[in-house]
Design an enzyme around this catalytic site. Sequence first.
Site, PDB file in Angstrom:
ATOM      1  N   ASP A   9       0.644  -0.804   0.280  1.00 15.53           N
ATOM      2  CA  ASP A   9       0.088   0.191  -0.445  1.00 15.53           C
ATOM      3  C   ASP A   9       1.219   1.318  -0.123  1.00 15.53           C
ATOM      4  O   ASP A   9       1.601   1.750   1.316  1.00 15.53           O
ATOM      5  CB  ASP A   9      -0.997  -0.040   1.224  1.00 15.53           C
ATOM      6  CG  ASP A   9      -1.896  -0.821   1.799  1.00 15.53           C
ATOM      7  OD1 ASP A   9      -1.102  -2.048   1.195  1.00 15.53           O
ATOM      8  OD2 ASP A   9      -2.715  -1.394   1.587  1.00 15.53           O
ATOM      9  N   GLU A  40      -4.210   2.714  -2.710  1.00 17.36           N
ATOM     10  CA  GLU A  40      -5.492   2.626  -2.322  1.00 17.36           C
ATOM     11  C   GLU A  40      -5.765   3.644  -1.110  1.00 17.36           C
ATOM     12  O   GLU A  40      -6.543   4.668  -1.183  1.00 17.36           O
ATOM     13  CB  GLU A  40      -6.504   1.371  -2.245  1.00 17.36           C
ATOM     14  CG  GLU A  40      -5.756   1.193  -0.655  1.00 17.36           C
ATOM     15  CD  GLU A  40      -7.293   0.463   0.236  1.00 17.36           C
ATOM     16  OE1 GLU A  40      -7.875   0.456   0.001  1.00 17.36           O
ATOM     17  OE2 GLU A  40      -6.955   0.357   1.735  1.00 17.36           O
ATOM     18  N   ASN A  41      -4.228   3.967  -0.832  1.00 16.25           N
ATOM     19  CA  ASN A  41      -4.123   4.982   0.539  1.00 16.25           C
ATOM     20  C   ASN A  41      -2.874   5.837  -0.354  1.00 16.25           C
ATOM     21  O   ASN A  41      -2.782   6.910   0.591  1.00 16.25           O
ATOM     22  CB  ASN A  41      -3.817   4.775   1.353  1.00 16.25           C
ATOM     23  CG  ASN A  41      -4.597   3.081   2.271  1.00 16.25           C
ATOM     24  OD1 ASN A  41      -4.086   2.099   2.022  1.00 16.25           O
ATOM     25  ND2 ASN A  41      -5.106   3.496   2.640  1.00 16.25           N
ATOM     26  N   HIS A  69     -10.680   1.229   0.641  1.00 18.85           N
ATOM     27  CA  HIS A  69     -10.948   2.681   0.914  1.00 18.85           C
ATOM     28  C   HIS A  69     -10.801   3.239  -1.301  1.00 18.85           C
ATOM     29  O   HIS A  69     -10.516   4.225  -1.418  1.00 18.85           O
ATOM     30  CB  HIS A  69      -9.529   3.746   0.826  1.00 18.85           C
ATOM     31  CG  HIS A  69      -9.660   3.628   2.349  1.00 18.85           C
ATOM     32  ND1 HIS A  69     -10.242   3.843   3.518  1.00 18.85           N
ATOM     33  CD2 HIS A  69      -8.182   2.073   3.486  1.00 18.85           C
ATOM     34  CE1 HIS A  69      -9.569   3.132   4.332  1.00 18.85           C
ATOM     35  NE2 HIS A  69      -8.887   2.660   4.349  1.00 18.85           N
ATOM     36  N   HIS A 153      -7.083  -8.625  -0.359  1.00 23.48           N
ATOM     37  CA  HIS A 153      -6.733  -7.394   0.301  1.00 23.48           C
ATOM     38  C   HIS A 153      -7.726  -7.522   1.959  1.00 23.48           C
ATOM     39  O   HIS A 153      -9.081  -7.389   1.767  1.00 23.48           O
ATOM     40  CB  HIS A 153      -7.484  -6.477  -0.151  1.00 23.48           C
ATOM     41  CG  HIS A 153      -7.327  -4.915   0.182  1.00 23.48           C
ATOM     42  ND1 HIS A 153      -5.781  -3.708   0.484  1.00 23.48           N
ATOM     43  CD2 HIS A 153      -7.838  -3.790   0.947  1.00 23.48           C
ATOM     44  CE1 HIS A 153      -6.234  -2.821   0.742  1.00 23.48           C
ATOM     45  NE2 HIS A 153      -7.637  -2.936   1.097  1.00 23.48           N
ATOM     46  N   HIS A 180      -0.798  -2.862   6.446  1.00 19.67           N
ATOM     47  CA  HIS A 180       0.333  -1.687   6.022  1.00 19.67           C
ATOM     48  C   HIS A 180       2.177  -2.662   7.041  1.00 19.67           C
ATOM     49  O   HIS A 180       2.736  -1.419   7.020  1.00 19.67           O
ATOM     50  CB  HIS A 180      -0.037  -0.907   6.852  1.00 19.67           C
ATOM     51  CG  HIS A 180      -0.986  -0.112   5.623  1.00 19.67           C
ATOM     52  ND1 HIS A 180      -0.721   1.311   5.820  1.00 19.67           N
ATOM     53  CD2 HIS A 180      -1.800  -0.108   5.065  1.00 19.67           C
ATOM     54  CE1 HIS A 180      -2.188   2.074   4.747  1.00 19.67           C
ATOM     55  NE2 HIS A 180      -2.327   1.009   4.300  1.00 19.67           N
TER      56      HIS A 180
END
Length: 260
Positions: A9, A40-41, A69, A153, A180
């Site tokens: 990520d 996505e972050n 997200h 995910h 993460h």
Amino acid sequence: MPRVLFLGDIVGRPGRTLVRERLQSLREAYAVDLVIANAENSAGGAGITAKIANELKESGVDAITLGDHTWDQKNFESEIDQLVHVCRPANLPVRNPGRTYLIIEKDGFRLGIFTVLGRNYLAMKADECPFKCADRLLDELKSQCDAVFVEAHMEATSEKIAFGWHLDGRAAAVVGTHTHVPTADGRVLPGGTAYLTDAGMCGPYESVLGRDIKEVITTFLDGMKRRFPVAENDVRLCGCLIDVDASNGLATHFERIESR
């Protein structure tokens, strides 16, 4: 033998900046053929924009995956269909915009890519069982590509591990994202599928999952909601390298990487 680099990520501007600065040299140093990244972050720590997706493409990322997200940034639902190098989780409701998988190519080698959301502890709810969704897509993709990379995910490690075993021998790789935190269990499973519970993140590790330490601790202490700014220090690029045998679509080598 094609070599795939997967990046965990990408978190906020610090993560994007490090990817931009380090990716090309990593591609050369490790003789990487194809790069996949979860992003996505990448927009302020939550979601992504078309501008960022295109910047990452220019930085050397061949395919971008997303997660829970996906829709956090305003109007991204109207942008995603134009981003041919981006796919959203495949087991979201069918009416969601965006591609459910990608196929990228290098020197005649075609790699299919898709992501599924887990069903445990995620705020965004999957519409289809991730196990059954993966079964369906693997069947669909086997005539279109030489190997398939699957991203899990998911929050629960047990769900990721079970998912990896479920796909062993059918996918080139099953790599987990979302938490993460890089895990130490990377390997090639007996059936030939490279597996890692979590690739970690490309972002600031002097943090709580990429966010400001003080703000997160304060919320644990008083229980009040507040913004969690993206942290800035000890930025690292984390992910893994996977060598794929194009003749059977399975992995021959797995290696976790971490770079500052």
